[in-house]
Design a protein around this motif. Structure first.
Motif, PDB file in Angstrom:
ATOM      1  N   LEU A 120       0.886  -1.159   0.000  1.00 18.67           N
ATOM      2  CA  LEU A 120       0.000   0.000   0.000  1.00 18.67           C
ATOM      3  C   LEU A 120       0.923   1.208   0.000  1.00 18.67           C
ATOM      4  O   LEU A 120       2.032   1.133   0.509  1.00 18.67           O
ATOM      5  N   ILE A 170      12.840   5.782  -1.804  1.00 21.49           N
ATOM      6  CA  ILE A 170      13.202   5.580  -0.402  1.00 21.49           C
ATOM      7  C   ILE A 170      12.273   4.547   0.237  1.00 21.49           C
ATOM      8  O   ILE A 170      12.712   3.601   0.899  1.00 21.49           O
ATOM      9  N   ILE A 195       3.662  11.011   6.908  1.00 23.51           N
ATOM     10  CA  ILE A 195       3.765  11.992   7.991  1.00 23.51           C
ATOM     11  C   ILE A 195       4.965  12.910   7.753  1.00 23.51           C
ATOM     12  O   ILE A 195       4.898  14.125   7.924  1.00 23.51           O
ATOM     13  N   PHE A 196       6.058  12.291   7.297  1.00 26.52           N
ATOM     14  CA  PHE A 196       7.272  13.075   7.039  1.00 26.52           C
ATOM     15  C   PHE A 196       7.037  14.100   5.928  1.00 26.52           C
ATOM     16  O   PHE A 196       7.367  15.276   6.071  1.00 26.52           O
ATOM     17  N   LEU A 225       3.211   5.072   5.665  1.00 25.47           N
ATOM     18  CA  LEU A 225       2.546   5.946   6.643  1.00 25.47           C
ATOM     19  C   LEU A 225       3.551   6.935   7.231  1.00 25.47           C
ATOM     20  O   LEU A 225       3.277   8.137   7.317  1.00 25.47           O
ATOM     21  N   SER A 226       4.721   6.422   7.614  1.00 29.10           N
ATOM     22  CA  SER A 226       5.693   7.368   8.194  1.00 29.10           C
ATOM     23  C   SER A 226       6.223   8.306   7.121  1.00 29.10           C
ATOM     24  O   SER A 226       6.493   9.474   7.397  1.00 29.10           O
ATOM     25  N   MET A 227       6.340   7.807   5.875  1.00 26.54           N
ATOM     26  CA  MET A 227       6.742   8.697   4.788  1.00 26.54           C
ATOM     27  C   MET A 227       5.695   9.782   4.589  1.00 26.54           C
ATOM     28  O   MET A 227       6.023  10.945   4.355  1.00 26.54           O
ATOM     29  N   ILE A 247       2.482  -0.638   4.819  1.00 23.58           N
ATOM     30  CA  ILE A 247       1.556   0.338   5.390  1.00 23.58           C
ATOM     31  C   ILE A 247       2.318   1.283   6.319  1.00 23.58           C
ATOM     32  O   ILE A 247       2.157   2.497   6.273  1.00 23.58           O
ATOM     33  N   LEU A 248       3.208   0.701   7.132  1.00 21.55           N
ATOM     34  CA  LEU A 248       3.927   1.523   8.113  1.00 21.55           C
ATOM     35  C   LEU A 248       4.940   2.417   7.452  1.00 21.55           C
ATOM     36  O   LEU A 248       5.076   3.594   7.774  1.00 21.55           O
ATOM     37  N   VAL A 249       5.685   1.848   6.507  1.00 18.74           N
ATOM     38  CA  VAL A 249       6.726   2.634   5.848  1.00 18.74           C
ATOM     39  C   VAL A 249       6.099   3.813   5.131  1.00 18.74           C
ATOM     40  O   VAL A 249       6.531   4.966   5.278  1.00 18.74           O
ATOM     41  N   LEU A 265       0.548   4.867   1.284  1.00 19.31           N
ATOM     42  CA  LEU A 265      -0.302   5.888   1.908  1.00 19.31           C
ATOM     43  C   LEU A 265       0.238   7.293   1.673  1.00 19.31           C
ATOM     44  O   LEU A 265      -0.401   8.269   2.027  1.00 19.31           O
ATOM     45  N   THR A 280      14.264  -4.125   4.440  1.00 23.22           N
ATOM     46  CA  THR A 280      14.067  -4.417   5.865  1.00 23.22           C
ATOM     47  C   THR A 280      12.818  -5.257   6.078  1.00 23.22           C
ATOM     48  O   THR A 280      12.537  -5.654   7.192  1.00 23.22           O
ATOM     49  N   VAL A 304      13.366   0.812   1.743  1.00 25.81           N
ATOM     50  CA  VAL A 304      13.103   0.390   3.122  1.00 25.81           C
ATOM     51  C   VAL A 304      12.246  -0.875   3.137  1.00 25.81           C
ATOM     52  O   VAL A 304      12.531  -1.832   3.858  1.00 25.81           O
ATOM     53  N   ALA A 339       9.955  -4.330   6.333  1.00 20.06           N
ATOM     54  CA  ALA A 339       8.970  -3.640   7.169  1.00 20.06           C
ATOM     55  C   ALA A 339       7.653  -3.612   6.415  1.00 20.06           C
ATOM     56  O   ALA A 339       7.631  -3.679   5.189  1.00 20.06           O
ATOM     57  N   HIS A 340       6.558  -3.512   7.153  1.00 20.54           N
ATOM     58  CA  HIS A 340       5.263  -3.539   6.495  1.00 20.54           C
ATOM     59  C   HIS A 340       5.047  -2.272   5.660  1.00 20.54           C
ATOM     60  O   HIS A 340       5.246  -1.172   6.163  1.00 20.54           O
TER      61      HIS A 340
END
Lengths: 331, 333
Positions: free
Chosen positions: A69, A118, A139-140, A135-137, A131-133, A71, A126, A122, A128-129
């Motif tokens: 996903l 980027i 927010i950033f 999501l933090s992108m 959705i999380l990656v 986001l 890594t 990631v 990493a899920h």
């Protein structure tokens, strides 16, 4: 009759049946409910509103096909739009030339692709899920955009950009032409190219794909980079249409793009889904929105109806699955 | 001790990071290391922590929910309206109404997910749009400022005058938050249902064959989040002293990021209340510290986003896993 249905299904593909049925249903319902539905104005407004949401949906589609996903799409589009706006401003704002626009667009797409790159790196390296990656992108990027613009909007766009947002060639709006071109690119990418094939493979089973000798990391990175680049195209169109950029513009599209993908028959876990049904689903959503608008309902009600449509489609799909289950059991 | 360290690696890592940030901020600013500031932090994070522990339960059960913050807005608005009808009410009535509405909205999600086998992200994105669209449609985006007195009066549970004359206060939201946290902790670690939730999140099919009622699991998880969302909505109305239909819009993703930062796993079966709280606190301490250091508020989100991105990247990868890639990149063989 069944032969006919079978033939139509084979021609359109199984995923297209749902969105196409919804399309017919919307046409019939609004044809009766809103007397002036079949008018130039309705389809004109659909044609102009579709591209923005559509380009973002295309950007969302590729990651979903890999089982992920993205986001960050709307804020990636905002950042790309800002990049273009700044380049234009530095070249004289309203007086900027076509060269500045070209340079700005290339940089905007580079910025979009970079944010995707980027995320892809990631996610691929890594595990990493997504959705999380993303999501933090998101927010950033939202923070970065707000920090750089102080929450205001950037305007001062040269006049020759207006046709990209509002012009039309032989009656077809320019943004729609750009969108259709992008749909075709995605279609060719997914059906004719190795990257598309690998995208589906990863969505079906990433481990099996890796064991079969495909560089899954490379594919994932490319998918997110392309997604970011497509966001940038959306950002450029948005800039031309609104004559300014503002961070947060189009934020409400985020979840609707996901909705449009699922409505277009894309498997939420990845691996299955095609571009053309998603395109039809988008047209359905916009027609629904325009039709409700004609009947005097607000944009917010349209949003709610889109959600209800999604649930309905999912329930119908569940019912269809049940029925198939019953019939095969009997036979 | 070693087992504790291993089983609580995320929590310990978060504690270490928070400690480092706190030490740094205590030296960098003169206001950070005061009781008043610590209490302010607790007061402002209360609503998010209530949301977070609710979301944690859903994540443990292997689901995801996007709609809870919007559901809380719906609950706020309906509760304020109902309270207007019944002519006032009090905290207990408020909690009953808000809690019941929250559970009802949560159960709509659970019903869609379990009844029609819609996966949770699709179902909750749909209900997000339905809840928000209908809320904005029916309210026209108009806020409610005319709330009952008991709801808007600040309740100070503990106060102490500091040496510099400012007051350090703990207010009602902190107490409600503590109760919600304790209740969630008890639910997921001290009851059979809690163990079943973990088992269900880890392996739904296995749990089903074990005789766990998977429908009940969905309703408990989403109902619990609904309850927490309802309570958080009421507390938010108390805290802000007004009900704004789109005030909580967008909060869901921030809370989700914080909860996952605290070690909950998308996919289920993992996560703890402590980690969840530390995740929320890490984000709010960072924001608070940046604020005290005089960093422009526009930069907050950028820095918070970068921290979450870095934390997720690091927590998902061990050095050994990252090293072969670095080696192969740097020394092409």
């Amino acid at each position: 009759m069944t032969v006919l249905i079978e033939r139509v299904r084979n021609a359109l593909g199984p995923e297209l049946a749902g969105p196409f049925a919804a399309f017919v249903a919307v046409m019939i319902v609004f044809g009766f409910a809103a007397p002036n539905f079949f008018s130039r104005a309705t389809f004109g407004s659909v044609a102009f509103q579709l591209p923005e949401l559509g380009l973002l949906t295309l950007a969302m589609l590729l990651p979903i096909l890999t089982g992920g996903l993205n986001l960050a799409i709307t804020f990636t589009a905002n950042m790309a739009g800002l990049t273009l706006a700044w380049v234009l401003q530095s070249q004289g704002g309203v007086d900027a030339g076509v060269g500045a626009f070209m340079l700005g667009s290339v940089l905007a797409i580079a910025v979009g692709a970079l944010s995707g790159l980027i995320m892809g790196l990631v996610i691929a390296y890594t595990k990493a899920h997504p959705i999380l990656v993303s999501l933090s992108m998101m927010i950033f990027l939202r923070g970065l955009g707000e920090f750089l613009t102080r929450g205001g909007d950037v305007s001062g766009i040269p006049g020759f950009l207006a046709p990209i947002g509002y012009g039309s060639i032989i009656g077809i709006p320019v943004p729609l032409l750009i969108f259709i071109a992008c749909v075709l690119i995605w279609h060719v990418l997914l059906t004719r190219m190795k990257l598309g094939f690998n995208t589906y493979m990863i969505g079906s089973n990433i481990e099996a794909t890796r064991y079969s000798g495909i560089n899954t990391r490379k594919v994932q990175v490319l998918v997110y980079t392309l997604s970011g680049a497509m966001c940038a195209v959306a950002g450029i169109i948005m800039l031309a249409r609104f004559n300014s950029v503002r961070v947060g513009h189009g934020e409400s599209y985020l979840l609707i793009t996901v909705l449009a993908c699922f409505l277009g028959g894309v498997n939420p876990f990845g691996g299955f889904g095609r571009v053309i049904p998603v395109f039809v689903a988008l047209v359905v959503l916009q027609l629904l929105s325009s039709g409700l608008n004609l009947m005097g309902a607000s944009q917010h009600l349209a949003t709610a109806v889109w959600g209800i449509l999604m649930i309905t489609v999912m329930i119908l799909r569940w019912l269809a699955g049940r029925l198939k289950f019953l019939t095969t059991n009997r036979g | 001790m070693r087992r504790f360290v291993r089983s609580h690696a995320t929590e310990l890592a978060l504690l270490a990071v928070i400690a480092v940030i706190c030490v740094f901020l205590s030296f960098a600013t003169d206001r950070f290391f005061t009781l008043g500031n610590a209490f302010d932090l607790l007061n402002t994070s209360s609503v998010n922590i209530i949301f977070a522990v609710g979301l944690l339960v859903v994540l443990i059960a292997g689901g995801i929910d996007i709609s809870f913050a919007v559901a809380a807005s719906v609950v706020q608005y309906l509760t304020a309206t109902v309270l207007g009808w019944v002519g006032g009410g009090n905290w207990i009535v408020g909690f009953i109404i808000a809690g019941a509405l929250g559970v009802a909205l949560g159960c709509i999600n659970a019903f869609l997910i379990h009844g029609f086998r819609i996966i949770s992200i699709v179902a909750t994105i749909s209900t997000f749009n339905i809840f928000f669209g209908l809320l904005m449609f029916f309210t026209g985006g108009v806020s409610i400022y005319n709330l009952p007195d008991w709801l808007t009066t600040r309740v100070v549970l503990f106060e102490r005058e500091m040496a510099d004359g400012t007051w350090a206060e703990i207010t009602l939201p902190v107490l409600i938050m503590a109760i919600c946290v304790f209740a969630t902790w008890a639910l997921i670690t001290r009851t059979t249902t809690g163990r079943q939730l973990y088992a269900f999140g880890d392996n739904p099919e296995g749990a089903r064959r074990f005789g766990i009622n998977i429908g009940a699991m969905q309703f408990i998880a989403f109902g619990w989040l609904g309850l927490m969302a309802g309570i958080a909505g009421l507390v938010q109305a108390h805290y802000a002293q007004e009900v704004v239909p789109n005030a909580l819009y967008g909060r869901e993703l921030d809370v989700l990021a914080a909860v996952v930062l605290g070690g909950a796993r998308l996919g289920g079966g993992k996560g703890s209340v402590l980690g969840c709280i530390l995740g929320v606190l890490l984000v709010s301490i960072t924001q608070n510290g940046l604020n005290l250091m005089g960093v422009s508020p526009f930069a907050f989100k950028m820095i918070v986003g970068a921290i979450i991105l870095a934390a997720i990247t690091l927590s998902n990868t061990s050095i050994e896993r990252l090293l072969p890639f670095l080696k192969s990149r740097r020394v092409p063989s």
